[in-house]
Design a protein around this motif. Structure first.
Motif, PDB file in Angstrom:
ATOM      1  N   GLU A   1     -15.977   0.238   1.666  1.00 47.44           N
ATOM      2  CA  GLU A   1     -15.626  -1.145   1.383  1.00 47.44           C
ATOM      3  C   GLU A   1     -15.882  -2.017   2.609  1.00 47.44           C
ATOM      4  OE1 GLU A   1     -11.557  -1.074   0.230  1.00 47.44           O
ATOM      5  OE2 GLU A   1     -11.935   0.054  -1.593  1.00 47.44           O
TER       6      GLU A   1
ATOM      7  N   ARG B   1     -12.254   3.997   1.196  1.00 43.11           N
ATOM      8  CA  ARG B   1     -12.297   2.636   1.745  1.00 43.11           C
ATOM      9  C   ARG B   1     -13.395   2.442   2.787  1.00 43.11           C
ATOM     10  NH1 ARG B   1      -5.872   1.940   2.200  1.00 43.11           N
ATOM     11  NH2 ARG B   1      -5.506   1.340   0.034  1.00 43.11           N
TER      12      ARG B   1
ATOM     13  N   GLN C   1      -7.996   8.134   0.073  1.00 45.99           N
ATOM     14  CA  GLN C   1      -8.168   6.681  -0.014  1.00 45.99           C
ATOM     15  C   GLN C   1      -8.879   6.132   1.214  1.00 45.99           C
ATOM     16  OE1 GLN C   1      -4.234   5.126  -0.653  1.00 45.99           O
ATOM     17  NE2 GLN C   1      -4.172   5.791  -2.787  1.00 45.99           N
TER      18      GLN C   1
ATOM     19  N   ASP D   1       0.832  -1.205   0.000  1.00 48.80           N
ATOM     20  CA  ASP D   1       0.000   0.000   0.000  1.00 48.80           C
ATOM     21  C   ASP D   1       0.871   1.261   0.000  1.00 48.80           C
ATOM     22  OD1 ASP D   1      -2.271  -1.553   0.004  1.00 48.80           O
ATOM     23  OD2 ASP D   1      -2.685  -1.274   2.152  1.00 48.80           O
TER      24      ASP D   1
ATOM     25  N   ARG E   1     -14.962  -4.129   5.596  1.00 51.71           N
ATOM     26  CA  ARG E   1     -13.772  -4.099   6.451  1.00 51.71           C
ATOM     27  C   ARG E   1     -13.704  -5.356   7.307  1.00 51.71           C
ATOM     28  NH1 ARG E   1     -13.742   1.742   9.207  1.00 51.71           N
ATOM     29  NH2 ARG E   1     -15.965   1.684   8.940  1.00 51.71           N
TER      30      ARG E   1
END
Length: 178
Positions: free
Chosen positions: A78, A75, A71, A31, A80
């Motif tokens: 998304e 996220r 980011q 990352d 988790r």
């Protein structure tokens, strides 16, 4: 700065510091590499917006920081791993003392408020001056100094408490063997 070549060389020289800062934010090498790459692409694409004579390092770190937070926001939508079960299954136990110490430091840093951790990493780990860190974080010089001081003090307390807990656990193990 004269020309793209000189500018590019100065940016390339900053890559190790950018990667270190990116890793401190993401805690993941892959990352961090992606974050640095995104930063370099944005910097190159917007090099005409950089004002010669200003602080290139602070400009790049600001791009990286803003890219990271963008980011993070993305996220949030998304799925988790809230409990960490999946992540825990992907880990292997540390085999060296420095690895254990690094995990303790990471755990201690994770307990700090975001703005304290960020200030401490910029000044302590990335080696930026207080002035540069204040510019990157968009706050006053005194605020950065205060955040770094509070972060250091709190991290010391956290690390001392962890060390004391580790010693007590060892004493318990030794007592049960006797």
């Amino acid at each position: 700065m004269g020309g793209d070549t000189e500018w590019r060389n100065e940016v390339v020289a900053m890559i190790p510091a950018l990667r270190a800062f990116a890793w401190s934010l993401s805690h993941n090498g892959s990352d961090a590499d992606d974050l640095v790459q995104d930063t370099l692409i944005k910097a190159w694409s917007n090099r005409d917006k950089f004002e010669p004579g200003t602080n290139l390092r602070a400009w790049l770190f600001t791009i990286l920081r803003n890219t990271y937070y963008t980011q993070v926001i993305r996220r949030r939508r998304e799925v988790r791993d809230e409990t960490g079960e999946y992540a825990n299954n992907m880990r292997t136990p540390p085999t060296q003392d420095w690895s254990i110490a690094m995990r303790a430091l990471q755990a201690g840093l994770a307990q700090l408020p975001d703005e304290h951790r960020e200030a401490l990493i910029l000044v302590g780990a990335a080696g930026l001056s207080y002035e540069e860190a204040a510019e990157i974080c968009g706050c006053a010089l005194g605020t950065i100094k205060s955040r770094v001081n509070r972060a250091r003090a709190r991290l010391l307390k956290i690390m001392d408490a962890q060390e004391a807990a580790d010693v007590m656990a060892l004493d318990h193990v030794e007592a049960s063997r006797a």
